[in-house]
Design a protein around this motif. Structure first.
Motif, PDB file in Angstrom:
ATOM      1  N   GLY A 249       1.512  -7.606   7.742  1.00 20.25           N
ATOM      2  CA  GLY A 249       0.182  -7.761   8.316  1.00 20.25           C
ATOM      3  C   GLY A 249      -0.591  -8.959   7.790  1.00 20.25           C
ATOM      4  O   GLY A 249      -1.774  -9.114   8.076  1.00 20.25           O
TER       5      GLY A 249
ATOM      6  N   ARG B 163      -4.639   2.730  11.591  1.00 20.15           N
ATOM      7  CA  ARG B 163      -4.699   2.723  10.130  1.00 20.15           C
ATOM      8  C   ARG B 163      -6.063   2.159   9.720  1.00 20.15           C
ATOM      9  O   ARG B 163      -6.269   0.954   9.702  1.00 20.15           O
ATOM     10  CB  ARG B 163      -3.561   1.880   9.550  1.00 20.15           C
ATOM     11  CG  ARG B 163      -2.216   2.510   9.783  1.00 20.15           C
ATOM     12  CD  ARG B 163      -1.081   1.807   9.053  1.00 20.15           C
ATOM     13  NE  ARG B 163       0.168   2.514   9.225  1.00 20.15           N
ATOM     14  CZ  ARG B 163       0.983   2.392  10.257  1.00 20.15           C
ATOM     15  NH1 ARG B 163       0.679   1.555  11.216  1.00 20.15           N
ATOM     16  NH2 ARG B 163       2.079   3.094  10.349  1.00 20.15           N
TER      17      ARG B 163
ATOM     18  N   ASP C  20      -5.744   1.356   3.929  1.00 20.55           N
ATOM     19  CA  ASP C  20      -4.401   1.560   3.399  1.00 20.55           C
ATOM     20  C   ASP C  20      -4.103   3.020   3.092  1.00 20.55           C
ATOM     21  O   ASP C  20      -2.948   3.382   2.869  1.00 20.55           O
ATOM     22  CB  ASP C  20      -4.203   0.712   2.137  1.00 20.55           C
ATOM     23  CG  ASP C  20      -4.085  -0.762   2.469  1.00 20.55           C
ATOM     24  OD1 ASP C  20      -4.332  -1.594   1.572  1.00 20.55           O
ATOM     25  OD2 ASP C  20      -3.763  -1.087   3.627  1.00 20.55           O
TER      26      ASP C  20
ATOM     27  N   PRO D 119       0.814  -1.219   0.000  1.00 15.14           N
ATOM     28  CA  PRO D 119       0.000   0.000   0.000  1.00 15.14           C
ATOM     29  C   PRO D 119       0.849   1.270   0.000  1.00 15.14           C
ATOM     30  O   PRO D 119       2.076   1.194  -0.007  1.00 15.14           O
ATOM     31  CB  PRO D 119      -0.791  -0.128   1.302  1.00 15.14           C
ATOM     32  CG  PRO D 119       0.136  -0.882   2.209  1.00 15.14           C
ATOM     33  CD  PRO D 119       0.856  -1.865   1.326  1.00 15.14           C
TER      34      PRO D 119
ATOM     35  N   ARG E 283      14.693  -5.231  18.761  1.00 15.57           N
ATOM     36  CA  ARG E 283      13.355  -5.763  18.527  1.00 15.57           C
ATOM     37  C   ARG E 283      13.199  -7.009  19.382  1.00 15.57           C
ATOM     38  O   ARG E 283      13.960  -7.965  19.211  1.00 15.57           O
ATOM     39  CB  ARG E 283      13.156  -6.107  17.047  1.00 15.57           C
ATOM     40  CG  ARG E 283      11.741  -6.598  16.728  1.00 15.57           C
ATOM     41  CD  ARG E 283      11.582  -6.875  15.233  1.00 15.57           C
ATOM     42  NE  ARG E 283      11.725  -5.674  14.435  1.00 15.57           N
ATOM     43  CZ  ARG E 283      10.749  -4.791  14.235  1.00 15.57           C
ATOM     44  NH1 ARG E 283       9.565  -4.968  14.788  1.00 15.57           N
ATOM     45  NH2 ARG E 283      10.961  -3.728  13.487  1.00 15.57           N
TER      46      ARG E 283
ATOM     47  N   LEU F 122      -3.117   9.182   2.826  1.00 20.82           N
ATOM     48  CA  LEU F 122      -1.863   8.909   2.140  1.00 20.82           C
ATOM     49  C   LEU F 122      -2.097   8.828   0.636  1.00 20.82           C
ATOM     50  O   LEU F 122      -2.980   8.111   0.166  1.00 20.82           O
ATOM     51  CB  LEU F 122      -1.258   7.586   2.633  1.00 20.82           C
ATOM     52  CG  LEU F 122      -1.059   7.466   4.135  1.00 20.82           C
ATOM     53  CD1 LEU F 122      -0.438   6.114   4.477  1.00 20.82           C
ATOM     54  CD2 LEU F 122      -0.180   8.578   4.650  1.00 20.82           C
TER      55      LEU F 122
ATOM     56  N   GLY G  80       9.965 -12.450  18.856  1.00 22.51           N
ATOM     57  CA  GLY G  80       8.639 -13.018  19.014  1.00 22.51           C
ATOM     58  C   GLY G  80       7.544 -11.997  19.208  1.00 22.51           C
ATOM     59  O   GLY G  80       6.382 -12.356  19.387  1.00 22.51           O
ATOM     60  N   THR G  81       7.897 -10.732  19.185  1.00 21.20           N
ATOM     61  CA  THR G  81       6.895  -9.679  19.378  1.00 21.20           C
ATOM     62  C   THR G  81       7.080  -8.622  18.297  1.00 21.20           C
ATOM     63  O   THR G  81       8.008  -8.670  17.503  1.00 21.20           O
ATOM     64  CB  THR G  81       7.030  -9.001  20.750  1.00 21.20           C
ATOM     65  OG1 THR G  81       8.202  -8.148  20.743  1.00 21.20           O
ATOM     66  CG2 THR G  81       7.183 -10.030  21.861  1.00 21.20           C
TER      67      THR G  81
ATOM     68  N   ARG H  85      -2.606  -6.888  13.245  1.00 20.42           N
ATOM     69  CA  ARG H  85      -2.059  -6.945  11.886  1.00 20.42           C
ATOM     70  C   ARG H  85      -1.608  -5.573  11.397  1.00 20.42           C
ATOM     71  O   ARG H  85      -1.926  -5.150  10.285  1.00 20.42           O
ATOM     72  CB  ARG H  85      -3.068  -7.554  10.913  1.00 20.42           C
ATOM     73  CG  ARG H  85      -3.466  -8.954  11.293  1.00 20.42           C
ATOM     74  CD  ARG H  85      -4.507  -9.549  10.361  1.00 20.42           C
ATOM     75  NE  ARG H  85      -4.944 -10.829  10.859  1.00 20.42           N
ATOM     76  CZ  ARG H  85      -4.255 -11.950  10.718  1.00 20.42           C
ATOM     77  NH1 ARG H  85      -3.104 -11.946  10.083  1.00 20.42           N
ATOM     78  NH2 ARG H  85      -4.717 -13.086  11.214  1.00 20.42           N
ATOM     79  N   GLU H  86      -0.887  -4.885  12.268  1.00 21.54           N
ATOM     80  CA  GLU H  86      -0.258  -3.603  11.939  1.00 21.54           C
ATOM     81  C   GLU H  86      -1.261  -2.507  11.661  1.00 21.54           C
ATOM     82  O   GLU H  86      -0.909  -1.476  11.083  1.00 21.54           O
ATOM     83  CB  GLU H  86       0.697  -3.754  10.744  1.00 21.54           C
ATOM     84  CG  GLU H  86       1.808  -4.749  11.003  1.00 21.54           C
ATOM     85  CD  GLU H  86       2.746  -4.920   9.812  1.00 21.54           C
ATOM     86  OE1 GLU H  86       2.520  -4.262   8.784  1.00 21.54           O
ATOM     87  OE2 GLU H  86       3.688  -5.725   9.927  1.00 21.54           O
TER      88      GLU H  86
ATOM     89  N   GLU I 248      12.558 -10.343  11.983  1.00 21.78           N
ATOM     90  CA  GLU I 248      11.961 -11.319  12.871  1.00 21.78           C
ATOM     91  C   GLU I 248      11.279 -12.406  12.057  1.00 21.78           C
ATOM     92  O   GLU I 248      10.291 -12.181  11.383  1.00 21.78           O
ATOM     93  CB  GLU I 248      10.930 -10.646  13.767  1.00 21.78           C
ATOM     94  CG  GLU I 248      11.474 -10.237  15.104  1.00 21.78           C
ATOM     95  CD  GLU I 248      11.872 -11.447  15.934  1.00 21.78           C
ATOM     96  OE1 GLU I 248      13.047 -11.552  16.252  1.00 21.78           O
ATOM     97  OE2 GLU I 248      11.009 -12.291  16.215  1.00 21.78           O
TER      98      GLU I 248
END
Lengths: 288, 469
Positions: A153, B426, B429, A103, B347, B468, B350-351, B399-400, A146
């Motif tokens: 996502g 968000r 998109d 995106p 980072r 955006l 696992g997270t 999912r971000e 990672e």
């Protein structure tokens, strides 16, 4: 072989040792015959052999892919992720460069990974990674991605997106043979070895006998009983002599979210300019 | 005018167009069992040392000129917290639009910033030309020239070796350091060194200083206390020309850089001139003091490095600034100093949690005995050493679609702090909503200058909507 000793012929007497010898010879003949008969019939490959064949089927010196991912939530709403990636494994390193096309939040972000061959996706300490952020017009070195985190996502992790792990990191058992959709498959259970931790307690893979590609995979949680995700191949593609999974769907069993991944365009074994796999390309988007 | 611009059709060339063709014309080329390979392999994608033994590929049509527009448009609503229900609220349009014209061998980059020019209820929008430069590619590298922002150094929150562009704090402390950088007119030659290295030679025909608000809510220093402050010198002259060079590349598992800069520090100093205006030399009222602004020229020699190990990324910068005031005796000029930055990113395995810590430091040489009006004394706190600590934690969820960030900056010697929590949703998109805030304050720096203390009444919460492009 029957032994005709002069004594037996002359005496025409059946002695016990002679009978036993005849039986032994007949047994040996039968045994030898059976051995040759068995050798002429193909043996079923082991789980490890099947997984090795699958790994070998995915090996290529270079590849170029144009990929679209459609994220589908439980309510049916969708969003698109589009990216293109080049991979060069022809040398002693595996180099991957990826350009994100959508995106908008990641458009024109470019990503470069250089790994020692055989280590990509497995040993992060051996990977070098850089990212180009278009808003900053700057290339940054970052830590290796990672493996077990979500890719953009989606329901795929970075590990799912990378090359297949070395076969030796898990113990593989052939469970049998089954039909999966239109594919005639081997079914192999893979359990990670203790010294190679994985996000999954085990996986069960259906491998198409013709293409040696995975057409269905069940990913289990650490309890090895609960299915966490399921991947199904909806279509295979062929580019020259190379088979590939053209369209797959990954479903997260916990929330019903699905990701459809389609390879829109693919090229295998083409010569790639090494200039693509450089920080100079990341910065400018131009190959020398 | 903006809407008219956006209505032009644009044709974007992104991705590996030499291999797949233009994105706008690409489609699936592979069906189950089909062989998509046909045509000739373009020379530009081939390794010149390998024999072209592969089946040929179709040659994508080479576009003559492509254009792409990107950026974001939106608005923010800010509520200050200094006066309860009577606190000021500010609605501001904001955003930036970037245009890229690409002919293949050359490019034009432009960026417009959209800011609020509102005054006393008047709804006006201010368009700022934030960048405008051209770039031309050659076999050995590329050249770019124009109004540009160039970021050197490996730091995230600040830099010790990033001398080219001045910063603007006219609207307070920025969310993003690069947003505060002011474009400068410059020309740069980039020469490739192997595949991952380059040499940069930069020329800046003139100089601009650091920008601070001298009035209003975000005024950080009361310049009215300076007697008879004269207009600052005109710095867009050859006298203020600057130059820099940098070599960078990858050695082993590290990214390294060395740089040299000859030019001016962005912080001003002041000269106080007292003149007898008569008639009585014994009468203090017959003397007039005038303040003039001065900028310090010098040399900066610096180095930068970045390396990653597992989930850690290490960043470092170090620089030595050699002032024209070699013995530190000129109060209106900055002394020589050593500056450094050290930072770690991590980072959590696992997270989605990302952590960052950085320390930016400076040690002024020949500090002892500096007067209260000295350019360095004004910006330090009874110590030659100044340290700034910055930390940030960030995580994404769902999912971000949800991003949570908490960042903080602490000026150690000034005892000043700035805390910025933020949550971004968000929605899809293209659309995102951000709820954030800023808490700022600090100890009274006395005769020194501390922007966090000056902004101590500017705590606020803010909601921002961004689309955006």
């Amino acid at each position: 072989m029957v032994s005709n000793t002069p004594e037996i012929v002359r005496r025409k007497i059946i002695r016990p040792e002679i009978i036993l010898r005849k039986i032994a010879v007949i047994f040996i003949a039968f045994t030898l015959g059976s051995f040759f008969a068995v050798s002429a019939v193909p043996t079923t490959p082991t789980g490890a052999e099947i997984m090795q064949n699958m790994s070998n089927a995915q090996q290529t010196t270079t590849s170029a892919m144009d990929i679209q991912m459609t994220l589908i939530d439980a309510g049916g709403d969708t969003s698109i992720r589009r990216f293109q990636t080049l991979v060069d494994s022809s040398g002693d390193q595996t180099k991957t460069v990826t350009v994100f096309l959508s995106p908008e939040s990641v458009k024109n972000t470019r990503f470069l990974t250089i790994s020692d061959s055989g280590s990509q996706g497995r040993d992060q300490g051996q990977d070098s990674q850089w990212i180009y952020l278009p808003a900053l017009r700057k290339v940054k070195r970052i830590s290796a991605g990672e493996r077990d985190s979500s890719f953009m996502g989606s329901d795929f992790t970075y590990a799912d997106m990378g090359d297949i792990d070395d076969v030796e990191t898990s113990d593989h058992t052939l469970l049998g043979e089954e039909q999966a959709a239109q594919f005639n498959c081997y079914v192999v259970e893979s359990i990670p070895r203790p010294d190679n931790p994985s996000a999954y307690g085990k996986t069960v893979t259906w491998i198409d006998k013709e293409s040696w590609l995975a057409v269905r995979v069940l990913f289990y949680q650490s309890d090895r009983e609960t299915v966490q995700k399921e991947l199904n191949c909806e279509a295979l593609g062929r580019s020259g002599d190379e088979w590939y999974t053209r369209k797959v769907v990954m479903e997260n069993k916990a929330d019903g979210h699905r990701t459809l991944m389609e390879i829109l365009q693919v090229r295998f074994g083409i010569p790639l300019n090494p200039g693509y796999f450089t920080t100079a390309y990341l910065e400018t988007g131009k190959v020398r | 005018m903006l809407m008219i611009w956006l209505s032009f059709s644009v044709y974007a060339e992104d991705g590996f167009t030499e291999i797949f063709g233009p994105e706008s014309q690409s489609g699936t080329d592979s069906q189950s069992g089909a062989d998509p390979q046909s045509g000739a392999v373009p020379q530009s994608i081939m390794n010149p040392q390998s024999a072209p033994a592969q089946p040929s590929l179709p040659i994508p049509a080479a576009p003559s000129l492509t254009a792409s527009i990107s950026g974001e448009l939106g608005f923010s609503h800010r509520l200050f917290l200094d006066d309860g229900w009577n606190s000021e609220q500010v609605f501001s349009p904001e955003g930036s639009i970037s245009l890229l014209l690409d002919s293949g061998s050359s490019e034009l980059h432009a960026r417009l910033g959209i800011n609020d020019a509102q005054s006393a209820g008047d709804r006006t929008i201010q368009l700022d030309l934030e960048e405008l430069f051209i770039r031309s590619y050659f076999p050995f590298g590329f050249v770019d020239a124009g109004l540009m922002v160039i970021a050197w150094g490996t730091g995230e929150s600040g830099h010790a070796v990033d001398p080219l562009n001045p910063l603007s704090y006219k609207s307070g402390f920025p969310d993003n350091l690069n947003d505060a950088k002011q474009a400068e007119l410059m020309a740069r030659i980039n020469l490739y060194l192997g595949y991952n290295g380059k040499v940069e030679l930069v020329y800046l025909p003139f100089f601009h200083p650091l920008l601070m608000a001298d009035s209003g809510r975000w005024a950080a220093a009361d310049t009215s206390a300076l007697p008879n402050l004269q207009d600052p010198p005109v710095t867009e002259t050859w006298e203020y020309a600057q130059a820099a060079a940098r070599i960078s590349g990858t050695v082993g598992g590290m990214d390294l850089g060395l740089l040299y800069f000859y030019g001016f520090r962005h912080e001003p100093g002041y000269t106080f001139t007292t003149t007898f205006t008569g008639p009585d030399p014994m009468d203090p009222n017959d003397y007039t003091t005038t303040t003039t602004t001065a900028y310090t020229r010098g040399h900066l020699i610096g180095a930068e490095a970045a390396a990653a190990a597992g989930p850690f990324t290490f960043r470092g910068e170090a620089g030595f600034w050699l002032s024209e005031d070699r013995d530190g005796s000129e109060a209106h000029l900055c002394n020589s100093r050593i500056e450094w930055l050290a930072g770690i990113d991590y980072r959590i395995p696992g997270t989605t949690v990302f952590l960052m810590v950085e320390e930016l430091g400076s040690y002024v040489l020949q500090y002892d005995g500096l007067s209260a009006q000295d350019a360095d004394r004004m910006r330090t706190y009874d110590s030659a050493l100044t340290n700034t600590l910055t930390a940030a934690a960030e995580a994404s969820f769902a999912r971000e679609t949800i991003n949570v960030r908490l960042s903080g900056t602490y000026l150690v010697e000034a005892e000043g702090y700035l805390i910025k929590p933020e949550v971004t949703w968000r929605i899809d998109d293209n659309l995102q909503l951000t709820l954030g805030g800023t808490l700022v304050g600090g100890a009274d720096p006395g005769d020194s200058f501390s922007p966090f203390y000056a902004w101590r009444d500017n705590d606020y919460i803010e909601i921002t909507a961004s689309f955006l492009l």
